[in-house]
Design a protein around this motif. Structure first.
Motif, PDB file in Angstrom:
ATOM      1  N   LEU A 535       0.806  -1.227   0.000  1.00 36.03           N
ATOM      2  CA  LEU A 535       0.000   0.000   0.000  1.00 36.03           C
ATOM      3  C   LEU A 535       0.837   1.275   0.000  1.00 36.03           C
ATOM      4  O   LEU A 535       0.335   2.345  -0.337  1.00 36.03           O
ATOM      5  CB  LEU A 535      -0.927  -0.006   1.215  1.00 36.03           C
ATOM      6  CG  LEU A 535      -2.046  -1.044   1.166  1.00 36.03           C
ATOM      7  CD1 LEU A 535      -2.622  -1.286   2.550  1.00 36.03           C
ATOM      8  CD2 LEU A 535      -3.149  -0.604   0.207  1.00 36.03           C
ATOM      9  N   ASP A 536       2.089   1.181   0.374  1.00 36.99           N
ATOM     10  CA  ASP A 536       2.948   2.363   0.491  1.00 36.99           C
ATOM     11  C   ASP A 536       3.426   2.782  -0.897  1.00 36.99           C
ATOM     12  O   ASP A 536       4.444   2.299  -1.387  1.00 36.99           O
ATOM     13  CB  ASP A 536       4.127   2.050   1.411  1.00 36.99           C
ATOM     14  CG  ASP A 536       4.956   3.294   1.720  1.00 36.99           C
ATOM     15  OD1 ASP A 536       4.567   4.403   1.289  1.00 36.99           O
ATOM     16  OD2 ASP A 536       5.986   3.166   2.402  1.00 36.99           O
ATOM     17  N   ARG A 537       2.685   3.696  -1.518  1.00 40.20           N
ATOM     18  CA  ARG A 537       2.985   4.149  -2.877  1.00 40.20           C
ATOM     19  C   ARG A 537       2.916   5.675  -2.933  1.00 40.20           C
ATOM     20  O   ARG A 537       2.266   6.295  -2.102  1.00 40.20           O
ATOM     21  CB  ARG A 537       1.993   3.544  -3.876  1.00 40.20           C
ATOM     22  CG  ARG A 537       1.920   2.030  -3.785  1.00 40.20           C
ATOM     23  CD  ARG A 537       1.068   1.426  -4.875  1.00 40.20           C
ATOM     24  NE  ARG A 537       0.913  -0.012  -4.695  1.00 40.20           N
ATOM     25  CZ  ARG A 537       0.422  -0.837  -5.607  1.00 40.20           C
ATOM     26  NH1 ARG A 537       0.030  -0.361  -6.771  1.00 40.20           N
ATOM     27  NH2 ARG A 537       0.307  -2.125  -5.350  1.00 40.20           N
ATOM     28  N   PRO A 538       3.570   6.279  -3.914  1.00 43.18           N
ATOM     29  CA  PRO A 538       3.562   7.746  -3.997  1.00 43.18           C
ATOM     30  C   PRO A 538       2.146   8.281  -4.203  1.00 43.18           C
ATOM     31  O   PRO A 538       1.366   7.743  -5.002  1.00 43.18           O
ATOM     32  CB  PRO A 538       4.439   8.037  -5.221  1.00 43.18           C
ATOM     33  CG  PRO A 538       5.241   6.800  -5.445  1.00 43.18           C
ATOM     34  CD  PRO A 538       4.403   5.660  -4.977  1.00 43.18           C
ATOM     35  N   LYS A 539       1.817   9.343  -3.488  1.00 41.43           N
ATOM     36  CA  LYS A 539       0.516   9.994  -3.669  1.00 41.43           C
ATOM     37  C   LYS A 539       0.505  10.809  -4.967  1.00 41.43           C
ATOM     38  O   LYS A 539       1.529  11.346  -5.395  1.00 41.43           O
ATOM     39  CB  LYS A 539       0.216  10.926  -2.493  1.00 41.43           C
ATOM     40  CG  LYS A 539      -0.134  10.207  -1.205  1.00 41.43           C
ATOM     41  CD  LYS A 539      -1.468   9.493  -1.297  1.00 41.43           C
ATOM     42  CE  LYS A 539      -1.819   8.783  -0.005  1.00 41.43           C
ATOM     43  NZ  LYS A 539      -2.961   7.881  -0.172  1.00 41.43           N
ATOM     44  N   LEU A 540      -0.678  10.900  -5.559  1.00 40.63           N
ATOM     45  CA  LEU A 540      -0.860  11.737  -6.737  1.00 40.63           C
ATOM     46  C   LEU A 540      -1.063  13.191  -6.304  1.00 40.63           C
ATOM     47  O   LEU A 540      -1.418  13.463  -5.150  1.00 40.63           O
ATOM     48  CB  LEU A 540      -2.051  11.237  -7.545  1.00 40.63           C
ATOM     49  CG  LEU A 540      -1.901   9.816  -8.109  1.00 40.63           C
ATOM     50  CD1 LEU A 540      -3.173   9.387  -8.822  1.00 40.63           C
ATOM     51  CD2 LEU A 540      -0.709   9.724  -9.054  1.00 40.63           C
ATOM     52  N   PRO A 541      -0.840  14.141  -7.213  1.00 43.16           N
ATOM     53  CA  PRO A 541      -0.999  15.553  -6.845  1.00 43.16           C
ATOM     54  C   PRO A 541      -2.402  15.851  -6.305  1.00 43.16           C
ATOM     55  O   PRO A 541      -3.396  15.264  -6.753  1.00 43.16           O
ATOM     56  CB  PRO A 541      -0.746  16.282  -8.170  1.00 43.16           C
ATOM     57  CG  PRO A 541       0.113  15.348  -8.966  1.00 43.16           C
ATOM     58  CD  PRO A 541      -0.339  13.972  -8.593  1.00 43.16           C
ATOM     59  N   ASP A 542      -2.471  16.754  -5.339  1.00 42.86           N
ATOM     60  CA  ASP A 542      -3.717  17.243  -4.725  1.00 42.86           C
ATOM     61  C   ASP A 542      -4.458  16.168  -3.941  1.00 42.86           C
ATOM     62  O   ASP A 542      -5.673  16.290  -3.708  1.00 42.86           O
ATOM     63  CB  ASP A 542      -4.646  17.853  -5.784  1.00 42.86           C
ATOM     64  CG  ASP A 542      -4.036  19.083  -6.443  1.00 42.86           C
ATOM     65  OD1 ASP A 542      -3.333  19.825  -5.751  1.00 42.86           O
ATOM     66  OD2 ASP A 542      -4.275  19.286  -7.643  1.00 42.86           O
ATOM     67  N   ALA A 543      -3.756  15.134  -3.506  1.00 41.53           N
ATOM     68  CA  ALA A 543      -4.414  14.084  -2.719  1.00 41.53           C
ATOM     69  C   ALA A 543      -4.999  14.651  -1.436  1.00 41.53           C
ATOM     70  O   ALA A 543      -5.981  14.106  -0.910  1.00 41.53           O
ATOM     71  CB  ALA A 543      -3.424  12.963  -2.409  1.00 41.53           C
ATOM     72  N   GLU A 544      -4.434  15.718  -0.894  1.00 41.68           N
ATOM     73  CA  GLU A 544      -4.923  16.253   0.380  1.00 41.68           C
ATOM     74  C   GLU A 544      -6.344  16.799   0.290  1.00 41.68           C
ATOM     75  O   GLU A 544      -6.986  17.040   1.322  1.00 41.68           O
ATOM     76  CB  GLU A 544      -3.981  17.336   0.908  1.00 41.68           C
ATOM     77  CG  GLU A 544      -3.864  18.565   0.037  1.00 41.68           C
ATOM     78  CD  GLU A 544      -2.704  18.476  -0.936  1.00 41.68           C
ATOM     79  OE1 GLU A 544      -2.083  19.525  -1.195  1.00 41.68           O
ATOM     80  OE2 GLU A 544      -2.415  17.370  -1.441  1.00 41.68           O
TER      81      GLU A 544
END
Length: 736
Positions: A535-544
């Motif tokens: 599950l530990d993968r890079p977040k995509l932009p604007d995930a917040e």
């Protein structure tokens, strides 16, 4: 035999790629580096060659690596009627024969035709580590036949090795069977000792390309660069290293050879060993990896880019999302579609500041692709695939421990089952019930007679059956979920025959004790597992700004509360969205037949349509196992239910780097830190807004990731189950 019993030897690996190691290209370099990395990770490695050795440039260095054996089927006469190269069928037959003579722990293969054939070989199933590159990488290429082939490969493989995160996510979305099996194995950079680039642009400006010559690789267009740079007043030389001219177009191949041999400013060095090619590249100033636009969608990463970067050379390459993630959007040497644009970029590279920026970016990117880093990755995969026993579990029995896992639905037990099957000294058989109350009674009775340990997933008719047929000395473990606790089946279970009832949370363990009156010491707690590595993968932009909820049916999941949170957030910041990954309620017949459930969801969907804050702000994504891919876009995972036994979604979100937002359902505080548990939707919305506006999103998600790794990581939960199965679990620890 000593008291500690026999120890498991180092893993035995065999590597076969459907590649010719006489030709220096990316696939041949893979075979060499994969062999080196496995040896570095502690494996005893056998590399089987596809073709007779005509050029020993790639093979000879491997013969000097400790623990590596090179098998040459042609020279050693291992198969009859060999042609110029092994066919996939011949290769698989040879691998199966070698395995039968002395079994391998893992069988690493590359090549889609080969992998399909290997997947059909029953004796190799479950031990295949399949490296995937020559597979469809666009939706248009995913024909039904292609998906069927990839599905068969996934089912037969222990791991699917993917070069990039992009390829892993694409496969998991396209092939459900690949989910949970895809792991990263990016290119490996192995440099000769003491080799480094010049560290600056020179005069004349020296360029280097290594690899195959092919139309899509723009190698013919590259030969125009010395002339184009000369037109700009820049003296330049292009050094090209390689001896394989690809392409079915004979006219193009002829032009390519003529350009290599006669273009002013082009120096063709021919083919060389990998080490010599790197030494020669290090003497130049700028590397070239500029390709035709049709390759921009490729989900593979060029090994040459990383090798040149590790040498200290900046590289000219196409601007793609993958390259931007690797080097940054502001990398100064992205090229356009034609040779003129490349010449413009190269002219700018003579600026010392531009050169240094680009070289530093390439060197930083290459640092994560060393042989040591590759071996570290492989050791992690080996530990999971071939778990070493330690501590209380160190001693192997003289006879295999016979374990049966029985149940109708094993989706919550899959990785635990996989772990048990991989344990040395344990033999696992499956009693797959066709329904909650339906099974093959003679088969179940035979398994009951055979087993030393029975695990019943769900406390239902399966548990009642195995308790009734339990033999003296046999151990019976029953895993109880929320569903069964409120059913008739616990009342029918002869609990005196059960050695342990396993619940996933302290709250439900206490509820179980109170509702059933079972002996407290028999009701144990082993939490649900979370595959933190997957599950530990890079977040995509604007995930917040992306809220996520997994599973909205039945109504007690309380989608309406999630909408309350979204409405409050969007009143001040319309960037917030809610993503729902779930089956829709009418897809569950047992839910949709109930009038109160239909009425609830009709109200909820009407509200989404009519609310100014919600209309267009709720995205429904398909239900499926590709949760790790979906979570890349999610910054906050909501848990808004009336009640849960555990609720895995927030924990999975934490492992992905999302922030959990949990409303205070009963027992939530026994599973999740109080920091994440909120009294109501207003408090939950305020916490999300404060986290984003206060710039604390990264700090909060790192805290969540650390907590879930410590409490619910798959490896720790597997260790607890190993102790339960082997009867070495301390009861007090399990009850805690």
């Amino acid at each position: 035999m000593t008291a500690e019993g026999p120890r498991r030897p180092g893993p035995r690996a065999v590597v076969y790629g459907d590649v010719d190691l006489n030709i220096i290209d990316g696939s041949a370099i893979w075979a060499q580096s994969m062999t080196q990395a496995l040896a570095e990770a502690g494996c005893e490695v056998t590399l089987v060659l596809k073709a007779p050795v005509r050029t020993p440039r790639l093979v000879d260095p491997l013969t000097r690596v400790p623990g590596v054996t090179v098998v040459r089927p042609h020279e050693e006469g291992l198969l009859p009627d060999l042609g110029e190269r092994l066919t996939p069928e011949q290769a698989v037959a040879l691998l199966a024969r070698m395995d039968a003579e002395r079994p391998f722990d893992l069988v690493v293969v590359r090549g889609s035709r080969l992998a399909e054939r290997a997947a059909a070989e029953e004796s190799l199933r479950g031990r295949l580590w399949t490296y995937l590159t020559d597979v469809p990488q666009t939706l248009s290429g995913l024909t039904p036949d292609a998906v069927a082939g990839l599905t068969a490969i996934a089912h037969a493989s222990r791991y699917l090795l993917c070069q990039t995160e992009e390829l892993r996510c694409f496969l998991e979305q396209a092939v459900p069977a690949a989910c949970g099996k895809c792991v990263l194995f990016p290119p490996v950079v192995v440099l000769p000792e003491g080799v480094a680039g010049p560290g600056q642009a020179d005069d004349p400006l020296t360029l280097v390309y290594t690899g195959k010559f092919a139309p899509a690789w723009n190698t013919l267009e590259m030969t125009e660069l010395p002339g184009l740079l000369g037109d700009r007043g820049v003296r330049a030389e292009l050094h090209m290293i390689g001896d394989k001219i690809h392409g079915s177009d004979r006219d193009w191949a002829k032009k390519m050879r003529v350009a290599l041999e006669s273009t002013p400013g082009v120096v063709w060095h021919g083919g060389h060993s990998r080490e010599d090619a790197l030494r020669m590249s290090a003497q130049r100033a700028v590397g070239l990896s500029w390709r035709a636009p049709e390759l921009d969608a490729s989900l593979e990463l060029s090994t040459k880019v990383l090798e040149l970067g590790a040498l200290g050379l900046p590289v000219v390459l196409n601007r793609t999302p993958m390259h931007e993630r690797l080097l940054g959007a502001d990398y100064p040497l992205y090229a356009g579609a034609d040779a003129t644009s490349v010449a413009d970029v190269l002219a700018r590279a003579r600026d010392p500041q531009v050169y240094r920026r680009a070289a530093d970016a390439c060197a930083r990117a290459a640092a994560d692709f060393t042989l040591g880093r590759a071996a570290e990755r492989l050791r992690g995969y080996l530990d999971r695939a071939l778990p070493a026993l330690s501590g209380r579990n160190a001693a192997l029995p003289s006879e295999p421990l016979k374990v049966v896992v029985a149940g109708h639905e094993l989706k919550f037990f899959t990785r635990l089952l996989e772990h048990l099957r991989s344990l040395p000294g344990v033999e696992v058989r499956l009693d797959q019930w066709t329904g909650f109350n339906d099974h093959d009674e003679p088969a179940s009775r035979a398994l009951a007679d055979w087993a030393d340990v029975v695990i019943c997933e769900w406390c239902g008719p399966n548990a009642v059956y195995y308790a009734r047929h339990k033999r003296p000395g046999q151990r019976l473990l029953v895993r109880l979920h929320r569903f069964e606790l409120y059913s008739e089946w616990p009342k029918r279970l002869a609990v005196e025959k059960v050695d342990a009832v396993i619940c996933v949370s302290p709250h439900y363990a206490e509820l179980t004790r109170r509702r059933t009156g079972w002996p407290a010491e028999k009701v144990l707690v082993v939490p649900n597992w979370v595959d933190t590595e997957q599950l530990d993968r890079p977040k995509l932009p604007d995930a917040e700004y992306a809220l996520g909820i997994i599973g909205i049916a039945p109504s007690r999941k309380r989608l309406d509360r999630a909408l309350d949170v979204l409405e409050r957030l969007r009143r001040t910041d319309p960037r917030f969205m809610l993503h729902v990954k779930s089956k829709l309620p009418w897809e569950y017949w047992w839910i949709w037949k109930r009038s109160e459930e239909r009425a609830y969801f009709e109200r909820v969907f009407r509200r989404i349509q009519r609310s100014p804050e919600l209309s267009g702000a709720v995205v429904f994504d398909p239900f499926g196992p590709d949760v790790a891919v979906w979570l890349r876009r999610i910054g906050f995972v909501l848990s808004t239910s009336d009640d849960e036994s555990f609720h895995l979604a927030p924990a999975e979100g934490m492992a992905s780097g999302a922030v959990p937002v949990v409303l205070a359902w009963p027992g939530a505080d026994t599973i999740y830190d109080d920091h994440w548990v909120h009294a109501d939707t207003d408090q939950a919305a305020a916490a999300i807004a404060d986290t984003v506006r206060g710039g604390r999103f990264d700090a909060e998600r790192e805290l969540g990731r650390e907590q879930v790794r410590a409490a619910y990581a798959l490896e720790g939960v597997c260790d607890r189950w190993t102790e339960l199965v082997r009867g070495t679990a301390p009861a007090a620890a399990a009850r805690a």
